[in-house]
Scaffold this active site. Structure first.
Site, short mmCIF file in Angstrom:
data_model
loop_
_atom_site.label_atom_id
_atom_site.label_comp_id
_atom_site.label_asym_id
_atom_site.label_seq_id
_atom_site.Cartn_x
_atom_site.Cartn_y
_atom_site.Cartn_z
CE LYS A 1 -10.71 1.02 -0.87
NZ LYS A 1 -11.37 1.99 -0.03
CB SER B 1 -0.87 -0.03 1.23
OG SER B 1 -1.58 1.34 1.46
CG ASN C 1 -12.76 -16.83 9.30
OD1 ASN C 1 -13.26 -16.73 8.31
ND2 ASN C 1 -11.59 -17.71 9.73
CB THR D 1 -9.11 -29.48 17.90
OG1 THR D 1 -8.29 -28.54 18.34
CG2 THR D 1 -10.20 -28.75 17.04
CE LYS E 1 -5.20 -20.79 15.10
NZ LYS E 1 -4.44 -21.24 16.36
CG ASP F 1 -0.76 -15.19 27.56
OD1 ASP F 1 -0.15 -15.97 26.90
OD2 ASP F 1 -1.85 -14.46 27.01
N GLY G 1 -1.56 -18.08 21.28
CA GLY G 1 -1.09 -19.25 21.88
C GLY G 1 0.54 -19.71 21.26
CB SER H 1 -3.37 -14.10 11.59
OG SER H 1 -4.30 -13.32 12.49
#
Length: 325
Positions: free
Chosen positions: A280, A28, A314, A75, A53, A217, A180, A311
């Site tokens: 976009k 960009s 969704n 899982t 994932k 953490d 994680g 990453s």
């Protein structure tokens, strides 16, 4: 010896060839002007199931024994790993059972069921997902494939950075979100071990992990060198609601990662909407973590080449609309 090596990431890359998407790397001019750097976004929001994932899930399931495949897998996940295991199981003919929180994003619940998985819901306030998963797996003779703390999952996730560095080989810095630590540790191994870099460690890109301030953490673990835990961290970045780094990811992060940063909830939202509006591309809150550290000014290194792992994409639009109100 490290539980995950660059050879494992190379093998995962071969396993994923023709199955996983080789996601685009986009740039960009606006971002480059704002940061005074060259910024390259590795868009895992365009990966199958909408996040990185899928890489680790397919890599892990593909290596199960025939007996394990026949018996099925289980899982636990808030959504992206759930979808990835469900689709990988469908592609490989393996029955999948997914333990998901009742408040998981509706879009992720629907997609997981859509890929054919059996979903078992639990209450975060009263149930520990790992204990529930262990009990179900024991009762049903299922193999547990955890969301991040698993060598084959880590190796699969590392293929995202491997691809980025093949396309942009002379990065100075790589920013990666952290929940994680599966993506972060896998990408860090790939980055520090990339064979087309020089043998001098000083010439390898720096790797920095980014997590929410309200789920810090990993940052505290990184600086204290002792594993820190947060029970049910309250953050919009649902992919970073993990209680802690794992027995594999914690030492890998300590060994391969150069620094850890945190960003506020407001910063995550600002960055997410910026990416929507200016690049976009649809990015979920967790997917905006790494970009947020740069765009919010936590890092200022002009005249450099910076890689950012987006990453996932969704987004629960109902949840976002509530936040906008």
């Amino acid at each position: 010896m490290s539980p995950v090596t660059y050879a494992d990431i190379e093998a995962a890359s071969q396993r994923l060839a023709g199955v996983a998407n080789r996601t685009p790397v986009i740039t960009s001019r606006t971002v480059n002007e704002l940061t005074k750097a060259q910024v390259f976004f590795k868009c895992e929001n365009f990966q199958r199931t909408g996040s990185f994932k899928f890489r680790g899930a397919y890599n892990a399931l593909a290596q199960l024994s025939d007996r394990q495949k026949q018996q099925g897998v289980l899982t636990y996940s808030s959504g992206n790993h759930a979808q990835a295991i469900a689709l990988s199981g469908k592609l490989l003919g393996i029955a999948t059972t997914i333990v998901m929180p009742q408040d998981a994003p509706a879009v992720k619940l629907a997609a997981t069921r859509g890929y054919g998985a059996q979903v078992i819901l639990y209450d975060r306030a009263t149930t520990t997902r790992e204990k529930l998963a262990q009990q179900l797996a024991s009762d049903r003779q299922l193999t547990i494939i955890p969301p991040y703390d698993h060598p084959q999952i880590i190796a699969g996730q590392g293929t995202a950075a491997k691809e980025l560095l093949e396309e942009v080989p002379q990065l100075d810095l790589l920013l990666v979100c952290c929940g994680g630590g599966g993506l972060l540790s896998g990408c860090a191994i790939a980055t520090k071990s990339q064979p087309n870099q020089t043998n001098s460690p000083s010439h390898h890109p720096r790797v920095i992990g980014v997590e929410p301030e309200q789920a810090d953490d990993a940052k505290r673990s990184f600086y204290t060198k002792k594993l820190q835990t947060i029970h049910n961290p309250d953050t919009i970045a649902d992919g970073a609601r993990t209680p802690s780094l794992g027995k594999y990811t914690f030492p890998l992060v300590l060994h391969y990662v150069d620094d850890m940063l945190t960003v506020s909830e407001a910063a995550i939202l600002r960055t997410m909407f910026f990416l929507w509006e200016r690049l976009k591309i649809v990015v979920e809150p967790t997917g905006a973590l790494a970009a947020s550290a740069l765009l919010e000014g936590l890092i200022t290194i002009p005249d450099t080449k910076i890689g950012i792992i987006i990453s996932g994409g969704n987004v629960d639009l109902q949840q976002i609309s509530q936040l906008l109100k």
